[in-house]
Scaffold this motif. Structure first.
Motif, PDB file in Angstrom:
ATOM      1  N   LEU A  92       0.810  -1.208   0.000  1.00  0.00           N
ATOM      2  CA  LEU A  92       0.000   0.000   0.000  1.00  0.00           C
ATOM      3  C   LEU A  92       0.847   1.263   0.000  1.00  0.00           C
ATOM      4  CD1 LEU A  92      -2.849  -1.096   2.410  1.00  0.00           C
ATOM      5  CD2 LEU A  92      -2.849  -1.068  -0.081  1.00  0.00           C
ATOM      6  N   PHE A  93       2.013   1.194   0.632  1.00  0.00           N
ATOM      7  CA  PHE A  93       2.919   2.341   0.602  1.00  0.00           C
ATOM      8  C   PHE A  93       3.366   2.618  -0.831  1.00  0.00           C
ATOM      9  CE2 PHE A  93       7.491   3.759   1.078  1.00  0.00           C
ATOM     10  CZ  PHE A  93       7.168   5.089   1.261  1.00  0.00           C
ATOM     11  N   ALA A  94       3.661   1.551  -1.578  1.00  0.00           N
ATOM     12  CA  ALA A  94       4.054   1.725  -2.981  1.00  0.00           C
ATOM     13  C   ALA A  94       2.907   2.329  -3.793  1.00  0.00           C
ATOM     14  CB  ALA A  94       4.483   0.386  -3.570  1.00  0.00           C
ATOM     15  N   TYR A  95       1.685   1.982  -3.455  1.00  0.00           N
ATOM     16  CA  TYR A  95       0.515   2.483  -4.170  1.00  0.00           C
ATOM     17  C   TYR A  95       0.173   3.912  -3.773  1.00  0.00           C
ATOM     18  CZ  TYR A  95      -4.397   2.738  -5.654  1.00  0.00           C
ATOM     19  OH  TYR A  95      -5.593   3.119  -6.211  1.00  0.00           O
ATOM     20  N   LEU A  96       0.157   4.196  -2.482  1.00  0.00           N
ATOM     21  CA  LEU A  96      -0.274   5.503  -1.986  1.00  0.00           C
ATOM     22  C   LEU A  96       0.841   6.538  -1.953  1.00  0.00           C
ATOM     23  CD1 LEU A  96      -2.519   4.378   1.010  1.00  0.00           C
ATOM     24  CD2 LEU A  96      -3.284   5.296  -1.179  1.00  0.00           C
TER      25      LEU A  96
ATOM     26  N   ARG B 213      -7.525  -7.530   0.333  1.00  0.00           N
ATOM     27  CA  ARG B 213      -8.551  -6.947  -0.536  1.00  0.00           C
ATOM     28  C   ARG B 213      -9.223  -5.745   0.141  1.00  0.00           C
ATOM     29  NH1 ARG B 213      -8.562  -6.428  -5.198  1.00  0.00           N
ATOM     30  NH2 ARG B 213      -9.015  -4.336  -4.636  1.00  0.00           N
ATOM     31  N   VAL B 214      -9.562  -5.876   1.413  1.00  0.00           N
ATOM     32  CA  VAL B 214     -10.170  -4.770   2.162  1.00  0.00           C
ATOM     33  C   VAL B 214      -9.186  -3.597   2.233  1.00  0.00           C
ATOM     34  CG1 VAL B 214     -10.990  -4.035   4.443  1.00  0.00           C
ATOM     35  CG2 VAL B 214     -11.761  -6.211   3.473  1.00  0.00           C
ATOM     36  N   ALA B 215      -7.916  -3.885   2.488  1.00  0.00           N
ATOM     37  CA  ALA B 215      -6.903  -2.832   2.572  1.00  0.00           C
ATOM     38  C   ALA B 215      -6.767  -2.105   1.236  1.00  0.00           C
ATOM     39  CB  ALA B 215      -5.567  -3.414   3.004  1.00  0.00           C
ATOM     40  N   TRP B 216      -6.763  -2.851   0.140  1.00  0.00           N
ATOM     41  CA  TRP B 216      -6.675  -2.222  -1.179  1.00  0.00           C
ATOM     42  C   TRP B 216      -7.918  -1.377  -1.467  1.00  0.00           C
ATOM     43  CZ3 TRP B 216      -3.014  -1.300  -4.654  1.00  0.00           C
ATOM     44  CH2 TRP B 216      -1.793  -1.956  -4.511  1.00  0.00           C
ATOM     45  N   ASN B 217      -9.081  -1.873  -1.073  1.00  0.00           N
ATOM     46  CA  ASN B 217     -10.307  -1.078  -1.275  1.00  0.00           C
ATOM     47  C   ASN B 217     -10.252   0.222  -0.473  1.00  0.00           C
ATOM     48  OD1 ASN B 217     -11.332  -3.021  -2.972  1.00  0.00           O
ATOM     49  ND2 ASN B 217     -12.677  -3.942  -1.439  1.00  0.00           N
ATOM     50  N   LEU B 218      -9.789   0.147   0.765  1.00  0.00           N
ATOM     51  CA  LEU B 218      -9.655   1.349   1.594  1.00  0.00           C
ATOM     52  C   LEU B 218      -8.626   2.305   0.994  1.00  0.00           C
ATOM     53  CD1 LEU B 218      -9.713  -0.299   5.140  1.00  0.00           C
ATOM     54  CD2 LEU B 218     -11.477   1.186   4.155  1.00  0.00           C
ATOM     55  N   ALA B 219      -7.526   1.759   0.502  1.00  0.00           N
ATOM     56  CA  ALA B 219      -6.484   2.593  -0.106  1.00  0.00           C
ATOM     57  C   ALA B 219      -7.001   3.280  -1.356  1.00  0.00           C
ATOM     58  CB  ALA B 219      -5.257   1.743  -0.430  1.00  0.00           C
ATOM     59  N   THR B 220      -7.768   2.556  -2.154  1.00  0.00           N
ATOM     60  CA  THR B 220      -8.334   3.150  -3.372  1.00  0.00           C
ATOM     61  C   THR B 220      -9.302   4.274  -3.004  1.00  0.00           C
ATOM     62  OG1 THR B 220      -8.084   1.073  -4.560  1.00  0.00           O
ATOM     63  CG2 THR B 220      -9.641   2.653  -5.473  1.00  0.00           C
ATOM     64  N   SER B 221     -10.109   4.049  -1.982  1.00  0.00           N
ATOM     65  CA  SER B 221     -11.028   5.106  -1.526  1.00  0.00           C
ATOM     66  C   SER B 221     -10.254   6.323  -1.039  1.00  0.00           C
ATOM     67  CB  SER B 221     -11.921   4.586  -0.396  1.00  0.00           C
ATOM     68  OG  SER B 221     -12.771   3.587  -0.874  1.00  0.00           O
ATOM     69  N   TYR B 222      -9.185   6.098  -0.280  1.00  0.00           N
ATOM     70  CA  TYR B 222      -8.354   7.204   0.201  1.00  0.00           C
ATOM     71  C   TYR B 222      -7.738   7.950  -0.981  1.00  0.00           C
ATOM     72  CZ  TYR B 222      -4.239   9.637   1.835  1.00  0.00           C
ATOM     73  OH  TYR B 222      -3.290  10.597   2.053  1.00  0.00           O
ATOM     74  N   PHE B 223      -7.230   7.189  -1.950  1.00  0.00           N
ATOM     75  CA  PHE B 223      -6.576   7.793  -3.111  1.00  0.00           C
ATOM     76  C   PHE B 223      -7.579   8.655  -3.885  1.00  0.00           C
ATOM     77  CE2 PHE B 223      -4.709   7.579  -7.422  1.00  0.00           C
ATOM     78  CZ  PHE B 223      -3.473   8.115  -7.122  1.00  0.00           C
ATOM     79  N   ARG B 224      -8.796   8.160  -4.076  1.00  0.00           N
ATOM     80  CA  ARG B 224      -9.828   8.935  -4.785  1.00  0.00           C
ATOM     81  C   ARG B 224     -10.201  10.201  -4.010  1.00  0.00           C
ATOM     82  NH1 ARG B 224     -13.479   3.790  -6.159  1.00  0.00           N
ATOM     83  NH2 ARG B 224     -12.412   3.139  -8.049  1.00  0.00           N
TER      84      ARG B 224
END
Length: 159
Positions: free
Chosen positions: A13-17, A53-64
């Motif tokens: 998630l750090f790499a993504y966010l 999967r939940v963490a990625w969904n939360l990260a995507t929501s944060y990113f948006r």
């Protein structure tokens, strides 16, 4: 499970966010949600996959949300208007000395570029009344906004 997989999920998630603290927060939130549903999650073939999967969904929501907030800030930047010129300050002060209805006529005619006929119609008065207000207002404003006479100017006029 938390100790074994927290770092790997956080690293992804750090790499993504691009924000280590937010990645850690999102990972912890995902593990907290797994704990709340542990009876169901523990029965899955791969509970870590559910957490990921939940963490990625939360990260995507944060990113948006962060992208939307950044776009909002760009669109609504605070614009600093320059200070009004001394002439503008003097004009507004002089306008405030006029009675309300003639002041409205002056503003509509000279600042909003409305025709006398349109002003009369919107203010529900005759065109003659508007013309009278404009004339009296010009005289009153002219007296108030008269530039101070320079001592040298009088000598030139008399010469």
């Amino acid at each position: 499970m938390y100790a074994a997989h927290f770092t790997s999920v956080t690293t992804q998630l750090f790499a993504y966010l691009g924000d280590r603290q937010e990645a850690q927060d999102v990972t912890q939130e995902a593990f907290c949600r797994a704990l709340q549903r542990w009876k169901d999650v523990s029965a899955y073939d791969d509970p870590v996959a559910w957490v990921r999967r939940v963490a990625w969904n939360l990260a995507t929501s944060y990113f948006r949300r962060s992208r939307a907030a950044a776009a909002f800030r760009r669109r609504h930047q605070e614009v600093h208007a320059p200070e009004p010129s001394p002439d503008r300050v003097a004009l507004f002060a002089a306008l405030r000395t006029l009675p309300p209805r003639p002041r409205q006529a002056v503003v509509l005619h000279y600042l909003a570029d409305q025709a006398v006929v349109d002003i009369a119609e919107s203010m529900k008065v005759s065109t003659g009344t508007v013309k009278s207000w404009l004339h009296r207002a010009r005289v009153a404003l002219g007296e108030q906004l008269q530039p101070a006479a320079n001592p040298g100017t009088e000598e030139v006029r008399n010469a």
